[in-house]
Design a protein around this motif. Structure first.
Motif, PDB file in Angstrom:
ATOM      1  N   ALA A  16      18.959   3.882 -26.076  1.00  0.00           N
ATOM      2  CA  ALA A  16      20.085   4.411 -25.299  1.00  0.00           C
ATOM      3  C   ALA A  16      20.995   5.215 -26.220  1.00  0.00           C
ATOM      4  O   ALA A  16      21.108   4.927 -27.407  1.00  0.00           O
ATOM      5  N   HIS A  18      24.971   6.206 -26.440  1.00  0.00           N
ATOM      6  CA  HIS A  18      26.258   5.748 -25.922  1.00  0.00           C
ATOM      7  C   HIS A  18      27.383   6.676 -26.375  1.00  0.00           C
ATOM      8  O   HIS A  18      27.390   7.135 -27.514  1.00  0.00           O
ATOM      9  N   THR A  34      32.777   3.025 -21.677  1.00  0.00           N
ATOM     10  CA  THR A  34      31.526   3.439 -22.312  1.00  0.00           C
ATOM     11  C   THR A  34      30.639   4.137 -21.286  1.00  0.00           C
ATOM     12  O   THR A  34      30.518   3.680 -20.158  1.00  0.00           O
ATOM     13  N   SER A  36      26.582   5.823 -20.994  1.00  0.00           N
ATOM     14  CA  SER A  36      25.312   5.806 -21.721  1.00  0.00           C
ATOM     15  C   SER A  36      24.177   6.346 -20.857  1.00  0.00           C
ATOM     16  O   SER A  36      24.284   6.422 -19.633  1.00  0.00           O
TER      17      SER A  36
END
Length: 150
Positions: A16, A18, A34, A36
Motif C-alpha cells: 500500500a 499511504h 490517512t 491509501s
C-alpha cells in the motif's frame, strides 16, 4: 508524509501507498487523516484448499492514524480505517468473478522519524483486517514501511 508499506501474513502479501498528515512539532497524541491505495494477493497454498486459482484485490483506504511521541524520533502509531475496493476471483475452472469489497483495518506499531522537518521514515506494525471477501474475510499481518516526511 508518504510511505510504502509491505505486509506479510500466513495467507497473503500486500502493499500500500499511504499519505498522512504529520504534525512535526507536537509531543502530544495527534490523530491525522490517512489516505491509501493498495493491493493484496493471496498465497497459492491457501488458495489450493479453497478450490480457487487466483485472487486479486485493490482498495482505496480512508482512516485515522494516531501518533504518540516516545522520544528520539520514535512514535507509537495506532490507526483504524475502512477500505472500499474490488476483488477478482478466478476459480479452478477458469471462471472469473469480480465483486465490490469493503473492509476495515486496525494497526499498531512503531514509526521512526529522525528528522521532523524533512527526511526518511521507517516503521514496523501489526495489522488486523476484516472484510466481506469470499476468499479471506479476516487476517493478521506484519508490516514494514518506509517513505519520506515533508
Amino acid at each position: 508524509m508518504v510511505t510504502y508499506e509491505h505486509v506479510f501474513s500466513k495467507n497473503y502479501k500486500s502493499w500500500a501507498i499511504h499519505y498522512r498528515e504529520f504534525d512535526k512539532q507536537s509531543n502530544e497524541f495527534v490523530i491525522p487523516i490517512t489516505l491509501s491505495f493498495g493491493n493484496m494477493k493471496l498465497k497459492d497454498d491457501f488458495l489450493d484448499n479453497k478450490n480457487i486459482k487466483a485472487v486479486d484485490s485493490y482498495a482505496i483506504g480512508f482512516g485515522f492514524d494516531g501518533y504518540e511521541y516516545l522520544g528520539s524520533g520514535f512514535y507509537l502509531n495506532m490507526g483504524v480505517g475502512i477500505s472500499p475496493g474490488i476483488e477478482s476471483i478466478e476459480d479452478k475452472n477458469e471462471e472469473r468473478n469480480s465483486r465490490f469489497l469493503i473492509g476495515g483495518s486496525a494497526k499498531t506499531g512503531l514509526l521512526f522519524v529522525p528528522f521532523p522537518d524533512f527526511g526518511f521514515v521507517i516503521g514496523f506494525n501489526i495489522t488486523g483486517r476484516l472484510s466481506n471477501s469470499s476468499a479471506l474475510s479476516r487476517s493478521i499481518g506484519f508490516g514494514f514501511e518506509s517513505g519520506f516526511n515533508f
